[in-house]
Structure formats: C-alpha cells, structure tokens
Design an enzyme around this catalytic site. Structure first.
Site, PDB file in Angstrom:
ATOM      1  N   ASP A  56      -5.176  -4.186  -2.587  1.00 29.52           N
ATOM      2  CA  ASP A  56      -4.372  -3.792  -1.599  1.00 29.52           C
ATOM      3  C   ASP A  56      -3.684  -4.938  -1.110  1.00 29.52           C
ATOM      4  O   ASP A  56      -4.071  -5.924  -0.519  1.00 29.52           O
ATOM      5  CB  ASP A  56      -4.797  -3.097  -0.574  1.00 29.52           C
ATOM      6  N   SER A  99       1.007  -1.089  -0.129  1.00 34.02           N
ATOM      7  CA  SER A  99       0.057   0.031  -0.083  1.00 34.02           C
ATOM      8  C   SER A  99       0.939   1.347  -0.139  1.00 34.02           C
ATOM      9  O   SER A  99       1.554   1.356  -0.891  1.00 34.02           O
ATOM     10  CB  SER A  99      -0.923  -0.069   1.162  1.00 34.02           C
TER      11      SER A  99
END
Length: 617
Positions: free
Chosen positions: A478, A363
C-alpha cells in the site's frame, strides 16, 4: 552560504508564507518557486536587519541565530531559528519595528518585488522591466506530423487561450505578406505576419500592445528572449533528455492507436529534498484525432463556430492550461469505504466546472481515481466510472474482491480491468499518478506507465491484510504507508493549483477500566493482550491520519475528515457506500472547502500566471 532547504523547512516556510494576506491564495507551486529564488543573508552580531518606519523590502526567514525586535526603543521579542519576519508588515508597507542581529545568524530573504509578482501585481507592458509576456515556440521531435498540422494545433490552442482564460494572445507567423501591426480576429486572437526566418528583436515580435502570451508558429525567438518550448513527441520516453522547466513535452495520442506498457514503470520519491535532476520535465498528453481536423491556419472564426467535438475541445483545453501554467491537481488519500468522499469531491468539482489535470492517490484513493480517470476521456466527465464503482460497492463486489485479496490482490485487478478494460496509465488524458511502496527498497514509487488495473492493485495492497503485488524485483504494498496524501507528486508533475483530501479518519479510543483496584489492577490491565492489540490498531490509524494531515498541508486547499468511531472497522464496510456519500454531501466544512477551491480556480483562470510545478521552483 546557507545549505539547501530540507523537506521540513520547506513545509514550514510554505505555511508561513501563506499567512501573508497578499499571498493567502497564491498557488503552492509559485511559493515553492519563491523559496527556490530566496537569497541567503548572514548579518553579523549587532548588524541591523531593518529599521522602523522604512519601506518593507521583503520577507526574512530565520534559519539559525537570534534577532532582537524593538519598537520605540523597547524590546518586544527575540526571533529564533524557524521564525519569520515581515509577513505581517507586507500589508502595511512599512516596517513597524527595528530588528538587529544578536548573534551570528543565517536567514533567507525574499525580495518584495518577487512577492508582489507572485501575488499577481499588475503588469505594465510586454517588454518592460516588470513581468513579461510568456513567449512560446512549438516544434516536433521524432513525430511524423506535417507542418500544416502543427500550425493548425497552434491556431486552435491560441483560440482556446483567448476563449477560456480571456488572455491577450498574439500569434506570430512567417509569411510573404508582412503586417506591421497585430490585428485582432473575431476569435479574440491577435495575429501578425513577419518575414520568414528568425525575428531580429523583441520589438519586431510585438511592437504594439500588452499581451499575456506570444505564440511563435514556425519562427525562432530573438536572442535574449526567454522562451518556453512546447515539443510534440510520440511517447513519454522521448522526453527523457528534455531537462529544464522551459520545455513542455507534449505526447500526441491518437484515440484510434492506443499504446500500452505490459509492465508497471515508475519513479521513486527521494529520501530527502529534491527530485532526480536527470528526470524529464512534466509532460502533457494531447489526446485527439489530429488527422481529421479541418481547421486551416489563419482561420479567424470564433471557437464555437468551428464545430469541434467534445474530445478535441477537452484535449485543447488541457493543452492550453499546461502551456499557460493553469493545471489543477487533486491528491487523494486512502481510507477504504471512506474513499467515496473522494467520489463526492470529484462530482462536486465537475458540477462547479473545475477541471482536473492531475490526480495522485494512494490505496482506496487510487481505486476512485482509476474509475474517474479511466472514463474521463474524449470529452466525457468521468462520472460514469464513479457511478459504476458505487454500484460495485453497493452490490458487494468490492467486499468480495477485498476478501479475496487476503489470498491474492489479483481479484481487485480483475475487477478493475473488467470495468475499465485494458487501459494503461500513459494513455489517460488526465495525468493519473498512483503511489505504491516498494518493500525491497523502502521507497515510495510513483507509477507512471503500465496497466491501469495493475497500478490500482499495487497501490492498495494493504500489508499484513492483503497479499503484496509482486513485480520482481519489486514487492509492492500500500502506497499510504510512505505517502498517504501525495501532494509532492502533483507539484513535481507541474500542478499549479492543488486540492488535498485526507479522508482516513482518526478514531476515538476508549480504554477499558481496570477490573481490579490499585496497582495490581493497573498491572494486569497493561498485560491484557486484547487491549494491547486495540492499542496497536488505534495507533496505526492515528499514524496514518497524522501522516496524511502533514502531507496535505502542502496543498493550496485541503480537507481533513476528522475523527469517527471505529474508523478501521468501518472502512471495510463497502456496502455502506450510500451512507458515506450522504455524509459527505451533508458535510458543510467540505462544501466550504470546495467552494473556496472553485474561487481559487477562477482567480487562476482569469489572470496571467507563470508556469508552475515543483521543477520550476
């Protein structure tokens, strides 16, 4: 025979071994290797395990069954599954207790000799019964490189080993003029010339002196000698068939001929213990202009007198760390604007002269890592990229890209490509290994090749908030949802010293009091949809934080940011970047961790260490 260690068992035993005073600052990769070498023991009921007053012979890790611990005939306690024996006794040298198996049991035993070697016990000679010098050979595969150029590279890396680490390096070459003894040059490297062909014995390789590393240039090692082979290849694809920890594939990259893959390519993390046995060993990227090197084989001038440019010097230092097992890795978590804690960490490590050889992230950590690794090339520090990212956040560009990502994460990709250009993962000297989650398989995927900007986009596509990154048949979201702080990725890549940073804070949850008293008020409060939504958000934040906390424990040193008010809402306030950086600079707990990591690096730098990484375990 005990079954292989599970992931949870390995995690628990790593923590246990690090409690031993002699092993407290031992690299995680070395402890993993110790666990891999542990032998199973299965004492029968009533059988003695150790005797009070005897010399400690090793450490036991109890996997099943029960052991009784007595001292002076008095029962002190019973050891059960998941407990250890001998960790504290190592410092004393003798067993303070007598231990007897109460029931049929299984345990792992790590001999004391292995533990002392891992802790850096003094060495007594090159070919004595204790630790031996690393013997390294060099060759090319599928790469058009003149033999003289390879000899120059070997010459240079020997100089760097002696200069950067203080290692006693012996460089052995074939030649017509044979020398009986090793001669130390002004550059600190010992050199010896032997006749052409294969060395006949260990004594012929290093008949005198105590060396940390023996480099063989154009020679094959004698029979019976374990060697590490450095194989220069044209691309990482050429390393697919090189199995085993004894081979270090080195991809030779030219700054003038960039290579880029058009699509993302990666490797999934396993569901359970262990990596793919057929996967190639960890690679090293050597990015330099080898065609313009003017150093000749046999040049004994000190390193500083060669006039090497910063890019060549940096590349050779990375290569030397890879060959000698001194590579440093950082594992960075996600966390929105909190990710600028990572930027502060990278700035401080640069100021402390701690190198970064690998960076794995998820991320927001991948965005910070991309700007650092994307500009840390050809001798540059990577701080320019961090300053550029800070400007993007302060000026609102990151906030705009995040808002646009609700429709498509391509906005983030455009932003990164506009700042860093069309770089690919495989051409970065610093091994950048972002992780993402493939929803079609439910696996965490380590991205190894492909466009850098696209890799950042795939690693940070927060599900439900931002659009996924589609690379058919993969549907990437993610990476934090399957590996918040990807320490395992670094261990597999060959990192010997790992710093893990979990900067996604847990939040304080203050539940509203019921509007009505009694059971009716509690019932209505439990039905409140707003409160339930807040419970869901708070639980998700806590889950991510705890997940990162567990993973970061695998690192040699770790930092945990702790709790903050409204962490999820605050993570999207990218324009508050300066406040986050100021907070990180004032965080004395973080500063202490970074200073400890500096000390751990110095300990690793100045002493001889075997090659590491999870594959070596």
């Amino acid at each position: 025979m005990a079954s292989p260690l599970t992931v949870e068992e390995r995690r628990r035993w790593l923590y246990t071994l690090k409690q031993a005073p002699a092993l407290r600052h031992t690299r995680t990769s070395v402890l993993l290797r110790l666990l891999g070498r542990a032998r199973p023991v299965e004492p029968a009921p009533g059988e003695g395990v150790c005797q009070e007053g005897q010399e400690v012979d090793g450490v036991y890790l109890l996997r099943s069954g029960e052991w009784k611990v007595t001292a002076g005939g008095t029962v002190l306690l019973h050891l059960r599954s998941g407990m250890s024996l001998g960790v504290e006794a190592l410092a004393r040298g003798i067993w303070p207790v007598t231990v007897t198996a109460v029931s049929a049991s299984q345990a792992l035993f790590i001999p004391r000799a292995e533990l002392e070697l891992a802790a850096g016990a003094p060495r007594h000679g090159v070919f004595a019964t204790g630790p031996r010098a690393d013997v390294v050979t060099f060759r090319t595969q599928g790469l058009e490189l003149p033999p003289a150029a390879l000899s120059v590279l070997v010459e240079l890396v020997a100089k760097v080993m002696a200069h950067d680490f203080g290692d006693r390096v012996l460089l052995v070459r074939a030649g017509t003029k044979r020398t009986e003894a090793a001669v130390r040059g002004p550059d600190g490297v010992f050199r010896r010339t032997v006749g052409p062909g294969t060395l006949e014995s260990c004594a012929a390789m290093a008949p005198d002196g105590d060396f940390d590393c023996v480099l063989l240039d154009g020679l094959a090692a004698p029979d019976g000698v374990t060697v590490r082979e450095v194989r220069l290849v044209a691309s990482s694809d050429a390393a697919v068939g090189m199995a085993g920890a004894s081979v270090l594939p080195t991809v030779l990259l030219s700054p003038w001929r960039p290579r880029a893959s058009p699509t993302l390519r990666g490797r999934p993390l396993p569901d359970e213990d262990g990596w793919d046995a057929d996967a190639p060993p960890p690679i090293c990227r050597l990015r330099l202009d080898w065609e313009r090197l003017v150093v000749r084989p046999g040049d004994t001038r000190p390193l500083a007198a060669l006039g090497l440019d910063a890019g060549t010097r940096d590349a050779l230092s990375r290569w030397a760390r890879a060959i000698t097992g001194r590579r440093v890795g950082l594992a960075l978590s996600g966390g929105g604007v909190w990710g600028f804690y990572h930027a502060h960490i990278l700035r401080r490590l640069t100021a402390l002269d701690v190198p970064v050889d690998f960076l794995s992230s998820s991320s927001m950590g991948s965005l910070v890592g991309a700007y650092f690794c994307g500009t840390a090339r050809d001798g540059r520090e990577g701080l320019d990229g961090l300053r550029r990212l800070r400007h993007r956040a302060r000026s609102g560009h990151l906030s705009a890209a995040a808002l646009s990502s609700v429709v498509t994460t391509q906005a983030m990709e455009w932003l990164v490509r506009g700042d860093l250009g069309s770089l690919s993962l495989e051409e970065l000297p610093t091994g950048f290994l972002p992780v993402t989650t493939d929803l079609t398989t439910g696996r965490c995927v380590v991205l190894e090749q492909g466009p850098l900007a696209l890799a950042v986009r795939a690693s940070g596509s927060a599900p439900g908030v931002w659009a996924p990154t589609l690379q058919p048949p993969a549907r990437y979201v993610d990476g934090a949802f399957t590996s918040m702080v990807p320490v395992d990725v670094l261990l597999n890549a060959g990192a010997d010293l790992v710093f893990s940073s979990n900067i996604f804070p847990a939040g304080h949850h203050q539940a509203a009091r019921p509007l009505l008293p009694g059971p009716v008020g509690l019932f209505l409060s439990a039905l409140n949809p707003v409160a339930r939504a807040m419970d869901l958000l708070t639980s998700g934040v806590l889950l991510l934080h705890r997940s990162g906390d567990l993973e970061s424990a695998r690192g040699d040193l770790r930092y945990d940011v702790g709790t903050r008010d409204h962490p999820l809402l605050g993570s999207m306030r990218f324009t508050h970047v300066d406040e986050v950086l100021d907070e990180a600079a004032r965080d004395m707990a973080l500063e202490q961790k970074l200073l400890e990591f500096k000390q751990a690096w110095e300990s690793l730098r100045v002493r001889r260490n075997p090659s590491g990484g999870r594959r070596a375990a």
